[in-house]
Design an enzyme around this catalytic site. Structure first.
Site, short mmCIF file in Angstrom:
data_model
loop_
_atom_site.label_atom_id
_atom_site.label_comp_id
_atom_site.label_asym_id
_atom_site.label_seq_id
_atom_site.Cartn_x
_atom_site.Cartn_y
_atom_site.Cartn_z
CG ASN A 1 -27.13 -5.15 59.38
OD1 ASN A 1 -27.42 -4.25 58.55
ND2 ASN A 1 -26.15 -5.84 59.48
NE ARG B 1 -22.93 -3.13 58.74
CZ ARG B 1 -23.00 -3.90 57.71
NH1 ARG B 1 -24.16 -4.67 57.46
NH2 ARG B 1 -22.11 -3.72 56.84
CG HIS C 1 -15.89 -5.39 56.37
ND1 HIS C 1 -15.45 -5.98 55.24
CD2 HIS C 1 -17.20 -5.87 56.37
CE1 HIS C 1 -16.15 -6.67 54.66
NE2 HIS C 1 -17.35 -6.77 55.14
NE ARG D 1 -19.82 -7.48 47.74
CZ ARG D 1 -19.67 -7.00 48.99
NH1 ARG D 1 -18.90 -5.89 49.23
NH2 ARG D 1 -20.36 -7.54 49.91
CD GLU E 1 -19.42 -6.82 61.46
OE1 GLU E 1 -19.54 -6.14 60.55
OE2 GLU E 1 -19.79 -8.05 61.22
#
Ligand code: AMP
Length: 395
Positions: free
Chosen positions: A10, A87, A176, A237, A381
């Site tokens: 990733n 990813r 996601h 965020r 993941e």
């Protein structure tokens, strides 16, 4: 075929997270993180079993870090590395599932880069470096957005002039996807329901957070949109704000687009509301100690999450379970309890003892007798990316 090992990579703009996933072993043989790449403080940390190691790599870039990581992975795999799963954040409308990396896939990732200018170029660097270092090894790209390509048009369209969608790709994509897909499949396995006949609401709550409505193994709606800023309150965020906020701040404070972008992505969310931290652990401890900002941040986080879940329910014909996952979802019994408290019409009651027990990787159902099902399902993941990679190698 048995005993296969996949290296999952990733790549961020200045980091590489990696894990060696064995198809049958639950734990990773190797995992690690290279950080601050491209700077004098570049450092690589990795772990083989319980043994942790650290190596300063001043000035190392992605290529230099990967040329160190790949032999580590070969060794941890006993010389049998079968493939690399990458990813990739944005697949635009090009990808509805993972793809073996070839010229066409690379072109699709490049074409989606303007939708994820911070992420896709870094993902590409990782893929290209890995191809150069291991030209003979199959490489697979797994997209965060792909799972959500099954959303119906009325869920992914913004109500703006249609040419913005047709000519410029302005639509909701969602992110996601790897996590929502993994936990909904796990929830089906854990409850004995067939994936292809099951309906879930999933809340992935980490540094970034999103909800998803999953019907028969397909995403029907999700809270993130064209970018990962839309939707829930996150660590730094804002999630949803009035779209006119941009013009208001520009005209009243003279802020530039960059300043507004920065504020919404880096200085908002839990951090902005609490004035304290982006970390839910700190927020919760401060809330318990009576800190006003932390109390507000906690409540806004949970209320907005509940509101998003209630909205996502529109996409479901029935509800087989509400799933909590991600660093906060897997560990904060308090966030779970407050969120279902805000979801009064769902008639959910938690079993306080089960809710407290499901932390630190413990999975399970946490509802009281007679209540709709609520589950804590740790996400993985890396494993999902490895499974997608293996599936393509089998084709
Ligand atoms: P992730 O992005 O999924 O790794 O999640 C990271 C976030 O999980 C951290 O920033 C924390 O806010 C949150 N987290 C981790 N452990 C706990 C905990 N025990 N209680 C509350 N939040 C936690």
């Amino acid at each position: 075929m048995s005993d296969r090992n996949i290296l999952v990579i990733n790549c961020g703009s200045s980091s590489i997270k990696f894990a060696l996933v064995h198809e049958y072993e639950p734990t990773f043989r190797l995992q690690g993180l290279a950080e601050r790449l491209g700077s004098p403080e570049a450092v690589l940390q990795w772990q083989v079993g319980p043994e942790k190691q650290i190596k300063d790599m001043p000035g190392a870039d992605h290529q230099a870090a990967l040329s160190f990581i790949l032999p580590l992975a070969q060794k941890a795999a006993g010389g049998h590395l079968d493939g690399i799963g990458h990813r990739v954040v944005h697949g635009g409308e090009h990808f509805t599932s993972a793809g073996i990396v070839n010229d066409e896939v690379l072109e699709g990732i490049r074409a989606s880069a303007q939708l994820a200018p911070l992420h896709n170029p870094a993902n590409l660097i990782g893929i290209e470096a890995a191809i150069e270092l291991f030209p003979g090894l199959p490489q697979v790209a797994v997209f965060d957005t792909a799972f959500h390509q099954s959303m119906p048009d009325y869920a992914y369209h913004y109500a703006v002039p249609e040419f913005l969608y047709k000519e410029h790709g302005v639509r909701r994509y969602g992110f996601h996807g790897t996590s929502h897909r993994y936990v909904s499949k796990r929830a089906a396995e854990m409850t004995g329901l067939p994936v292809e006949d099951s309906c879930w609401l999933s809340a992935h709550l980490g540094n970034g957070s999103s909800t998803c409505a999953i019907v028969n193994g397909e995403s029907r709606d999700t809270s993130m949109g064209m970018t990962p800023l839309e939707g829930l309150v996150m660590g730094t965020r804002s999630g949803d704000v009035d779209p006119n906020l941009h013009s208001y701040l520009a005209s009243t404070l003279g802020w530039s687009l960059d300043q507004i972008d920065n504020m919404l992505n880096r200085d908002s969310g839990l951090k902005g509301l609490s004035g304290l931290s982006n970390d839910m652990r700190t927020i919760y401890e401060a809330k318990k100690a009576g800190h006003q900002g932390a109390t507000l941040a906690f409540n806004v986080f949970c209320y907005r999450l509940a509101k998003s879940l209630a909205g996502m329910a529109c996409a479901l014909p029935r509800l087989d379970g509400l799933i909590f996952t991600g660093g906060i979802g897997e560990n904060s019994a308090a966030v779970r309890a407050q969120t279902v408290e805000f979801l009064k019409l769902f008639n959910i009651k938690l079993d306080a003892e089960a809710n407290a027990r499901c932390v630190c990787g413990v999975a399970g159902e946490i509802q009281a007798a007679g209540s709709p099902r609520v589950m804590v399902v740790p996400t993985n993941e890396e494993r999902q990316i490895a499974l997608d990679t293996l599936a393509l190698l089998d084709d």
